[in-house]
Design a protein around this motif. Sequence first.
Motif, PDB file in Angstrom:
ATOM      1  N   THR A  20      25.700  51.340  58.975  1.00  0.00           N
ATOM      2  CA  THR A  20      24.489  50.622  59.364  1.00  0.00           C
ATOM      3  C   THR A  20      24.721  49.140  59.122  1.00  0.00           C
ATOM      4  N   TRP A  21      24.521  48.337  60.142  1.00  0.00           N
ATOM      5  CA  TRP A  21      24.661  46.889  60.014  1.00  0.00           C
ATOM      6  C   TRP A  21      23.769  46.229  61.057  1.00  0.00           C
ATOM      7  N   ALA A  22      23.540  44.972  60.879  1.00  0.00           N
ATOM      8  CA  ALA A  22      22.769  44.184  61.836  1.00  0.00           C
ATOM      9  C   ALA A  22      23.279  42.752  61.763  1.00  0.00           C
ATOM     10  N   PHE A  23      22.807  41.915  62.643  1.00  0.00           N
ATOM     11  CA  PHE A  23      23.203  40.516  62.591  1.00  0.00           C
ATOM     12  C   PHE A  23      22.106  39.648  63.187  1.00  0.00           C
ATOM     13  N   ALA A  24      22.171  38.394  62.851  1.00  0.00           N
ATOM     14  CA  ALA A  24      21.284  37.385  63.425  1.00  0.00           C
ATOM     15  C   ALA A  24      22.135  36.154  63.693  1.00  0.00           C
ATOM     16  N   GLU A  25      21.810  35.449  64.748  1.00  0.00           N
ATOM     17  CA  GLU A  25      22.533  34.229  65.084  1.00  0.00           C
ATOM     18  C   GLU A  25      21.702  33.023  64.669  1.00  0.00           C
ATOM     19  N   PHE A  26      22.347  32.055  64.031  1.00  0.00           N
ATOM     20  CA  PHE A  26      21.674  30.828  63.624  1.00  0.00           C
ATOM     21  C   PHE A  26      22.465  29.623  64.109  1.00  0.00           C
ATOM     22  N   THR A  27      21.758  28.636  64.610  1.00  0.00           N
ATOM     23  CA  THR A  27      22.344  27.347  64.944  1.00  0.00           C
ATOM     24  C   THR A  27      21.524  26.298  64.213  1.00  0.00           C
ATOM     25  N   PHE A  28      22.188  25.485  63.434  1.00  0.00           N
ATOM     26  CA  PHE A  28      21.501  24.437  62.683  1.00  0.00           C
ATOM     27  C   PHE A  28      22.198  23.124  62.974  1.00  0.00           C
ATOM     28  N   ASN A  29      21.431  22.165  63.460  1.00  0.00           N
ATOM     29  CA  ASN A  29      21.984  20.835  63.694  1.00  0.00           C
ATOM     30  C   ASN A  29      20.909  19.801  63.363  1.00  0.00           C
ATOM     31  N   THR A  30      21.145  18.555  63.689  1.00  0.00           N
ATOM     32  CA  THR A  30      20.192  17.503  63.326  1.00  0.00           C
ATOM     33  C   THR A  30      18.874  17.613  64.081  1.00  0.00           C
ATOM     34  N   GLU A  31      18.848  18.364  65.153  1.00  0.00           N
ATOM     35  CA  GLU A  31      17.646  18.488  65.973  1.00  0.00           C
ATOM     36  C   GLU A  31      16.806  19.722  65.664  1.00  0.00           C
ATOM     37  N   GLN A  32      17.453  20.789  65.241  1.00  0.00           N
ATOM     38  CA  GLN A  32      16.715  22.045  65.146  1.00  0.00           C
ATOM     39  C   GLN A  32      17.431  23.086  64.292  1.00  0.00           C
TER      40      GLN A  32
END
Length: 114
Positions: A20-32
Amino acid sequence: GPSLVEPAFATPTDPNYGRTWAFAEFTFNTEQLYSNISYVDLITALPIGITLEGDGTHVVAPHPEGAVDRIAADLTAQAAADGQPWDKLITRGDDGKVLRVVSPQNIMAPYFDR
């Protein structure tokens, strides 16, 4: 830079296939800060939700408890009703518990015109 590769959910030879596994995608930059927990490719037995606080509070609730089991039961019933391989979208662990349900685009594509 460094990267992370998630398990291959449709590849039984992947060492994590039966887990059992899951994932989430994150993008972090100066705008958001952008996050994607949309379950486009699959829904897993691990519910993922997120709450972001800043200029306001933004909440994406996890799927309800038992949702993946209900989806699997409905797909199994549909396969029995119409003879199509809906049940092939369900991945179960060695103990028979539902680990995830994948979207049909990869697994069922050969059956679309039948």
